[in-house]
Design a protein around this motif. Structure first.
Motif, mmCIF file in Angstrom:
data_model
loop_
_atom_site.group_PDB
_atom_site.id
_atom_site.type_symbol
_atom_site.label_atom_id
_atom_site.label_comp_id
_atom_site.label_asym_id
_atom_site.label_seq_id
_atom_site.Cartn_x
_atom_site.Cartn_y
_atom_site.Cartn_z
ATOM 1 N N ALA A 1 72.126 44.759 57.763
ATOM 2 C CA ALA A 1 71.960 45.220 59.147
ATOM 3 C C ALA A 1 70.545 45.693 59.432
ATOM 4 C CB ALA A 1 72.949 46.347 59.432
ATOM 5 N N SER A 2 69.760 46.011 58.405
ATOM 6 C CA SER A 2 68.383 46.460 58.636
ATOM 7 C C SER A 2 67.436 45.303 58.903
ATOM 8 C CB SER A 2 67.896 47.258 57.428
ATOM 9 O OG SER A 2 67.745 46.412 56.294
ATOM 10 N N VAL A 3 67.843 44.055 58.549
ATOM 11 C CA VAL A 3 66.955 42.903 58.759
ATOM 12 C C VAL A 3 67.611 41.815 59.611
ATOM 13 C CG1 VAL A 3 65.620 43.261 56.653
ATOM 14 C CG2 VAL A 3 67.719 41.895 56.553
ATOM 15 N N ALA A 4 68.759 42.128 60.226
ATOM 16 C CA ALA A 4 69.454 41.150 61.058
ATOM 17 C C ALA A 4 70.317 41.889 62.075
ATOM 18 C CB ALA A 4 70.310 40.222 60.193
ATOM 19 N N LYS A 5 70.860 41.147 63.005
ATOM 20 C CA LYS A 5 71.794 41.689 63.991
ATOM 21 C C LYS A 5 73.212 41.340 63.538
ATOM 22 C CE LYS A 5 68.331 41.060 67.602
ATOM 23 N NZ LYS A 5 67.972 40.408 68.886
ATOM 24 N N VAL A 6 74.060 42.361 63.397
ATOM 25 C CA VAL A 6 75.375 42.180 62.786
ATOM 26 C C VAL A 6 76.478 42.597 63.745
ATOM 27 C CG1 VAL A 6 76.857 42.752 60.828
ATOM 28 C CG2 VAL A 6 74.373 42.627 60.519
ATOM 29 N N THR A 7 77.471 41.722 63.894
ATOM 30 C CA THR A 7 78.669 42.029 64.674
ATOM 31 C C THR A 7 79.869 41.949 63.740
ATOM 32 O OG1 THR A 7 77.695 41.103 66.679
ATOM 33 C CG2 THR A 7 80.090 41.392 66.649
ATOM 34 N N LEU A 8 80.661 43.019 63.705
ATOM 35 C CA LEU A 8 81.805 43.085 62.802
ATOM 36 C C LEU A 8 83.078 43.301 63.598
ATOM 37 C CD1 LEU A 8 82.061 45.028 59.454
ATOM 38 C CD2 LEU A 8 83.764 45.426 61.222
ATOM 39 N N GLN A 9 84.068 42.434 63.385
ATOM 40 C CA GLN A 9 85.399 42.609 63.964
ATOM 41 C C GLN A 9 86.393 42.735 62.817
ATOM 42 O OE1 GLN A 9 86.015 39.213 66.537
ATOM 43 N NE2 GLN A 9 85.010 40.220 68.275
ATOM 44 N N THR A 10 87.285 43.717 62.921
ATOM 45 C CA THR A 10 88.200 43.954 61.808
ATOM 46 C C THR A 10 89.526 44.503 62.293
ATOM 47 O OG1 THR A 10 88.423 45.033 59.639
ATOM 48 C CG2 THR A 10 87.358 46.299 61.395
ATOM 49 N N SER A 11 90.564 44.243 61.493
ATOM 50 C CA SER A 11 91.898 44.774 61.779
ATOM 51 C C SER A 11 92.656 44.884 60.465
ATOM 52 C CB SER A 11 92.657 43.863 62.746
ATOM 53 O OG SER A 11 93.995 44.311 62.905
ATOM 54 N N THR A 12 93.399 45.979 60.314
ATOM 55 C CA THR A 12 94.189 46.166 59.090
ATOM 56 C C THR A 12 95.623 45.677 59.245
ATOM 57 O OG1 THR A 12 94.756 48.413 59.806
ATOM 58 C CG2 THR A 12 92.814 48.153 58.380
ATOM 59 N N ASP A 13 96.036 45.416 60.488
ATOM 60 C CA ASP A 13 97.433 44.999 60.713
ATOM 61 C C ASP A 13 97.575 43.785 61.615
ATOM 62 O OD1 ASP A 13 96.696 46.087 63.120
ATOM 63 O OD2 ASP A 13 98.021 47.832 62.999
ATOM 64 N N ASP B 1 85.892 39.801 60.284
ATOM 65 C CA ASP B 1 85.056 38.708 60.795
ATOM 66 C C ASP B 1 83.654 39.291 61.011
ATOM 67 O OD1 ASP B 1 83.661 36.850 62.291
ATOM 68 O OD2 ASP B 1 85.378 36.285 63.520
ATOM 69 N N ILE B 2 82.682 38.841 60.199
ATOM 70 C CA ILE B 2 81.314 39.357 60.293
ATOM 71 C C ILE B 2 80.368 38.232 60.695
ATOM 72 C CG2 ILE B 2 79.393 40.393 59.048
ATOM 73 C CD1 ILE B 2 81.275 41.847 57.305
ATOM 74 N N SER B 3 79.562 38.483 61.732
ATOM 75 C CA SER B 3 78.544 37.517 62.175
ATOM 76 C C SER B 3 77.168 38.148 61.990
ATOM 77 C CB SER B 3 78.750 37.145 63.643
ATOM 78 O OG SER B 3 79.974 36.460 63.818
ATOM 79 N N VAL B 4 76.294 37.439 61.320
ATOM 80 C CA VAL B 4 74.925 37.887 61.070
ATOM 81 C C VAL B 4 73.984 36.899 61.761
ATOM 82 C CG1 VAL B 4 73.187 38.389 59.314
ATOM 83 C CG2 VAL B 4 75.606 38.883 58.849
ATOM 84 N N THR B 5 73.202 37.367 62.717
ATOM 85 C CA THR B 5 72.309 36.481 63.465
ATOM 86 C C THR B 5 70.866 36.958 63.351
ATOM 87 O OG1 THR B 5 72.673 37.747 65.498
ATOM 88 C CG2 THR B 5 74.130 35.869 65.099
ATOM 89 N N ASN B 6 69.953 36.021 63.610
ATOM 90 C CA ASN B 6 68.503 36.320 63.633
ATOM 91 C C ASN B 6 68.051 37.023 62.355
ATOM 92 O OD1 ASN B 6 68.378 35.236 66.218
ATOM 93 N ND2 ASN B 6 68.707 37.227 67.190
ATOM 94 N N LEU B 7 68.356 36.434 61.240
ATOM 95 C CA LEU B 7 67.994 37.033 59.960
ATOM 96 C C LEU B 7 66.474 37.153 59.833
ATOM 97 C CD1 LEU B 7 69.122 38.024 57.220
ATOM 98 C CD2 LEU B 7 68.891 35.663 56.383
ATOM 99 N N PHE B 8 66.013 38.303 59.402
ATOM 100 C CA PHE B 8 64.597 38.634 59.197
ATOM 101 C C PHE B 8 63.796 38.615 60.516
ATOM 102 C CE2 PHE B 8 65.489 36.488 54.938
ATOM 103 C CZ PHE B 8 65.798 37.695 54.308
ATOM 104 N N TYR B 9 64.479 38.847 61.634
ATOM 105 C CA TYR B 9 63.777 38.832 62.925
ATOM 106 C C TYR B 9 62.735 39.939 63.017
ATOM 107 C CZ TYR B 9 66.304 42.955 64.595
ATOM 108 O OH TYR B 9 66.783 44.226 64.759
ATOM 109 N N ASN B 10 62.967 41.058 62.304
ATOM 110 C CA ASN B 10 62.038 42.194 62.361
ATOM 111 C C ASN B 10 61.185 42.318 61.103
ATOM 112 O OD1 ASN B 10 64.106 42.872 60.671
ATOM 113 N ND2 ASN B 10 64.512 44.890 61.578
#
Length: 648
Positions: A104-116, A143-152
């Motif tokens: 998350a420090s070098v990319a934009k991360v979206t996390l979706q999760t459910s336990t049930d 469900d994890i999406s990582v976009t724009n890796l190393f953008y910063n």
């Protein structure tokens, strides 16, 4: 005012990311490990532009509870360690809790999760901090999406290789994870194209068939073994499937992929003399042990580990690989089958039916149509509909069975129905596993006897010699070419190897001592290594100046070659400055066998050729010379028919 101060969280995370997140494949690895630790049975990975643009990992694992979401991207937050003792009993793939924070420090991360599968949440993080958290629809798992890796971090992005190279790295991680966890369904999709798909059956050989192709999968041998501390289980490919680098040696400890120079060396040593110099095998090996015997916390990416009792494990690996090849026929098969599976099977089924009809009709044909019965058996009949030639022979094997076993996974994309083809592959491998045929399979071209003590080198009739170098032989299954130099090299190597290993005092005295002269620097090496030479029966005695004499030699030395052999062994010591007696004996046996064997362009009588093959048949490993080159090459009847276009 002091100069020392604590780093800002964002800066500390980027520094940590420099160790953990080297490239897109590093992100895939960390997310896969989290999914596996979460108990997922299905993991799907999608990448865009080899992962540089986006990486998405979806699993059906346990998910993340709502109370834990605030710590998900916090550095060194983990659910897998509670106290110091846990660090020495690690049974999970991840444990330090730095992966998501670093990503998350070098990319934009979206996390979706459910336990049930009912109540879900969505978290968005950037620059190592959570920017938003809200309820959302989500299925069971994460469900994890990582976009724009190393953008910063443009410096890091600058050193990203070509997209083709980066995709290869991602695929490699997926392949190894799939091999180590065959019970999990895994898929990899790159820019909309499916790269990998496993069925989660729990059979490692099926995953290896998907990765390396059916040709390699058919030639995998299953190995198992254990000691008081270690248990190994894996598959090794026959030597003919060797590669040019060690990349295809896949080692796992308790399901974790690792790199270890000593264990790689053990694998190569197990193939000793079966591979040519510079070639390496295809191997999958999982090592099970008490976690207390391994330290996985010695490398940021956890690839390198430190083992206890490494020598014990080394010996176990070498012994089990060698045992696996002891009773196997290792005559290389020719790669002449490049057909699309459906088309070929249908074509050869038709040819088989036509062949059987002609064969039946030929039994009632008037003998006057043929000059003799023998000639009739060898006369080809033209198949006017397919424009191919099919020989009439009562003993001719039909090609259908061969084709069914020579279809590779590389042809799958060319097939009209990939899923049916893949299912057929799986059924073949399941049959091989349940019948234990995978371990005992031998090339069809050899037609080995089912008797346990049958010779590994099949019976063959000598036909002649080609260029004074290769022996031509035949049997009912096809034609064989034998490299006469390599064959005698193997025979002499095993003889010398056994004799050198016998440390005895049985020496033959010389009437006239042999004298050897050395330079000053050579004398220093000789003095250091004299005891090594004595262990193989060569006793050097100082004779003044830099001269030495030898008064006796081992009785197993060929009398006409005594001086040359002793000179070769001394030169070996001078060149290698060896102090390892086991290695010295091995290399000495290889050296002597090579120099004393039949050379090329040396013509032999049929009796000599037959005797050479009889001796080869008694060898422990009769298929390669000590340098790993093949001794026997086989052309089956079916392959010869194809070469001459009698069949297609």
């Amino acid at each position: 005012m002091g100069k020392i101060k604590a780093l800002q969280t964002s800066l500390a995370n980027k520094i940590a990311a420099g160790e953990v997140v080297e490239r897109p494949s590093s992100v895939v690895k960390e997310l896969l490990e989290n999914s596996i630790d979460a108990g997922a049975t299905e993991i799907n990975v999608e990448v865009q532009e080899a992962g540089v643009a986006s990486i998405r990992v979806v699993d059906n694992g346990s998910g993340i509870e709502a109370d834990d979401l605030s710590l998900v991207f916090h550095r060194h937050a983990t659910s897998k360690l509670y106290d110091d003792d846990d660090l020495f009993h690690i049974r999970t793939l991840g444990f330090r809790g730095e992966a998501l924070a670093s990503i998350a420090s070098v990319a934009k991360v979206t996390l979706q999760t459910s336990t049930d599968g009912i109540d879900g949440y969505e978290v968005y993080a950037e620059e190592g901090a959570i920017l938003s958290q809200k309820p959302a629809k989500a299925r069971q798992g994460t469900d994890i999406s990582v976009t724009n890796l190393f953008y910063n971090t443009p410096a890091r992005l600058k050193y990203i290789k070509s997209l083709y190279t980066e995709l290869g790295k991602v695929t490699d991680i997926m392949n190894r994870m799939a091999m180590s966890h065959p019970e999990i369904r895994m898929s990899l999709i790159s820019d909309g194209k499916k790269i990998l798909q496993t069925n989660g059956s729990g059979r490692t050989n099926e995953v290896m068939a998907e990765i390396y192709g059916m040709k390699v999968a058919r030639d995998l041998l299953h190995i198992t073994g254990e000691t008081s501390d270690y248990e190994i289980d894996g598959y090794i490919a026959k030597p003919e499937h060797s590669r040019s680098n060690r990349h295809y040696i896949s080692l796992f400890i308790n399901g974790r992929y690792i790199k270890n120079f000593v264990l790689n060396k053990a694998v190569v040593e197990g193939y000793h003399t079966l591979l040519t110099i510079g070639r390496y095998p295809i191997v999958y090996l999982n090592i099970k042990m008490d976690p207390i015997l391994v330290d996985v916390n010695v490398h940021p990416t956890k690839l390198e580990v430190r083992l206890s009792k490494e020598d014990q494990l080394y010996t176990l690996i070498v012994e089990k690989i060698r045992e696996a090849f002891q009773d196997k026929v290792l005559i290389p098969k020719n790669d002449l089958d490049k057909h699309q599976p459906k088309k070929v099977l249908k074509q050869f089924e038709q040819q088989k039916m036509a062949f059987e009809e002609r064969q039946q009709a030929s039994s009632t044909t008037d003998d006057r149509e043929y000059k003799s019965d023998d000639k009739a058996q060898q006369t080809p009949i033209v198949n006017e509909t397919s424009n191919t030639y099919t020989p009439v022979s009562q003993t001719e094997p039909t090609p259908v069975d061969d084709v069914q076993h020579t279809v590779s996974s590389q042809n799958a994309e060319a097939s009209d129905d990939y899923e049916q083809y893949a299912q057929a592959q799986r059924e073949v491998l399941i049959d091989m596993t349940t019948s234990e045929a995978l371990e005992d399979e031998t090339p069809q071209s050899v037609n080995e006897s089912t008797v346990q003590d049958a010779p590994r080198v099949p019976y063959m009739e000598i036909v002649g010699q080609f260029h004074g170098t290769y022996i031509v032989a035949q049997n009912d299954t096809g034609m064989f070419l034998i490299d006469q130099h390599a064959a005698q090299e193997r025979i002499k190597y095993e003889y010398f190897r056994d004799k050198i290993g016998e440390v005895t005092n049985e020496n033959q005295n010389l009437l006239i001592p042999l004298t050897f002269n050395f330079s000053k620097d050579e004398q220093l090496i000789i003095e250091q290594s004299r005891h090594e030479l004595e262990k193989v029966g060569i006793f050097l005695e100082p004779f003044g100046g830099y001269d030495y004499i030898v008064n006796s030699y081992p009785i197993w030395f060929p009398q006409e070659e005594v001086e040359e052999i002793i000179k070769d062994l001394i030169e070996y010591v001078l060149e290698h400055k060896t102090a390892n007696i086991a290695k010295f004996r091995e290399e000495a046996a290889i050296m002597m066998s090579c120099k004393k064997s039949i050379k090329a362009n040396h013509y032999l009588t049929k009796n000599d050729m037959a005797q050479l093959i009889d001796q080869l048949r008694e060898m422990q490993d009769p298929f390669t010379c000590p340098h790993g080159r093949p001794i026997i090459i086989n052309f089956t009847n079916y392959e010869l028919e194809r070469l001459f276009k009698r069949i297609q």
